[in-house]
Scaffold this active site. Structure first.
Site, PDB file in Angstrom:
ATOM      1  N   HIS A  24     -39.352  17.395   3.296  1.00 44.21           N
ATOM      2  CA  HIS A  24     -40.430  17.808   2.389  1.00 44.21           C
ATOM      3  C   HIS A  24     -41.797  17.624   3.047  1.00 44.21           C
ATOM      4  O   HIS A  24     -42.612  18.558   3.074  1.00 44.21           O
ATOM      5  CB  HIS A  24     -40.336  16.968   1.110  1.00 44.21           C
ATOM      6  N   GLU A  25     -42.046  16.436   3.569  1.00 42.08           N
ATOM      7  CA  GLU A  25     -43.359  16.159   4.159  1.00 42.08           C
ATOM      8  C   GLU A  25     -43.567  16.908   5.474  1.00 42.08           C
ATOM      9  O   GLU A  25     -44.667  17.405   5.747  1.00 42.08           O
ATOM     10  CB  GLU A  25     -43.527  14.649   4.383  1.00 42.08           C
ATOM     11  N   HIS A  28     -44.712  20.383   4.685  1.00 47.89           N
ATOM     12  CA  HIS A  28     -46.149  20.455   4.412  1.00 47.89           C
ATOM     13  C   HIS A  28     -46.936  20.514   5.723  1.00 47.89           C
ATOM     14  O   HIS A  28     -47.827  21.352   5.893  1.00 47.89           O
ATOM     15  CB  HIS A  28     -46.609  19.212   3.633  1.00 47.89           C
TER      16      HIS A  28
END
Length: 249
Positions: A24-25, A28
Site C-alpha cells: 500500500h505505502e 503511494h
C-alpha cells in the site's frame, strides 16, 4: 481475554498485514515518483521492506493487541510524504495528489484479487474431492483461527498457506474499504478533494481536521463496522458467487 490466543493465527495475520501495508505505502510512493515527485523515493519509501513503513502504534502495538484480544484492529503505516508542488503539471495539483492517494487502496484491491485467484488454484490442487472444494475455500477464507483448518487434514504446509491467503484477501479488502472513507487523514479524503468543485473546497477543508477524531470514535465504539459492514457483505456475496462458479460447487 487472552485465554484463546492462537500464536499461529497471530503470526499468519501479522505477516499478511505487514505485506499488505508495505505494498500500500510503496504504491503511494511509486505513483508520486511516476508523477515526478521523488520525495518519498529519496526517503526510501518506494520499497516493500516493511521496516521502511512501520509505525510503532499502527503497525505493531494496536494490531498485535487486536489479534490477541479479538478486538477489531485497524492497522496503519507511516504516511508517505508527498510534495504536491513537485507533482507533474500534466494535471492540476489536487488531481495529481488524488492519483497518489488512490494508488494505496487500488493496490489493496488488486492484491485481494490476486490472492483470491491463488486460493482457488491451491484449493483445487490440494482438495482430493471436488464437492469439498467450496467448503474448504470458505473455511480457509473465514476461519477465525488457523487451528480450525486442521480438521480438513490437508497437511501443515497447505493449512498454513491457505490460512495466509485467506488473511491476505480479507486484510486487503479491509484496508481498501477503510482507506476509501472520505475522512482525513485517509486516502478517500485526498481522492474526493481532487475532484470536488472549487466552490465546495473551503467547507470540505474546514471539516477535515475533525474527521480524525470522529474516525477514532467510530472505531472504538464499533460503529465503523456498521458503516463498512454492508459493503463487506456485498463483496463476500460476489466472492461466493465467483467461488461457486470456479470451484464448480
Amino acid at each position: 481475554m487472552f485465554d484463546s490466543i492462537s500464536i499461529p493465527t497471530i503470526l499468519v495475520s501479522y505477516v499478511a498485514l505487514l505485506f499488505s501495508l508495505s505494498v500500500h505505502e510503496a504504491s503511494h510512493a511509486s505513483m508520486a515518483y511516476w508523477l515526478e515527485d521523488d520525495t518519498a523515493a529519496r526517503l526510501g519509501r518506494m520499497t516493500l521492506n516493511p521496516l521502511a513503513h512501520m509505525d510503532l502504534l499502527g503497525t505493531f502495538i494496536f494490531p498485535i493487541l487486536g489479534m490477541a484480544t479479538g478486538f477489531p484492529f485497524i492497522g496503519w503505516a507511516k504516511p508517505v510524504p508527498v510534495d504536491p508542488r513537485k507533482l507533474t503539471r500534466r494535471f492540476t495539483q489536487r488531481v495529481g495528489y488524488a492519483f497518489v492517494a488512490s494508488a494505496g487502496p487500488l493496490s489493496n484491491l488488486i492484491q485481494a484479487l490476486i490472492f483470491l485467484g491463488i486460493m482457488f488454484l491451491v484449493v483445487k490442487a490440494v482438495v482430493p474431492v471436488p464437492d469439498m472444494e467450496f467448503r474448504v475455500f470458505a473455511r480457509a477464507l473465514l476461519a477465525a483461527k488457523v487451528e480450525s483448518l486442521q480438521v480438513l487434514q490437508l497437511g501443515t504446509t497447505a493449512t498454513l498457506f491457505l490460512a495466509l491467503l485467506g488473511r491476505l484477501v480479507l486484510i486487503n479488502l479491509g484496508l481498501a474499504l477503510f482507506n476509501l472513507l472520505p475522512m482525513g487523514p485517509l486516502d478517500g479524503a485526498g481522492i474526493l478533494r481532487g475532484f470536488l468543485p472549487w466552490r465546495w473546497l473551503p467547507k470540505f477543508d474546514r471539516v477535515q481536521p475533525w474527521m480524525g477524531g470522529i474516525l477514532i470514535v467510530l472505531a472504538l465504539t464499533g460503529l465503523l463496522g456498521y458503516v463498512l459492514g454492508p459493503v463487506f457483505g456485498l463483496l463476500f456475496y460476489g466472492i461466493e458467487l465467483i467461488a461457486r462458479l470456479v470451484l464448480h460447487f
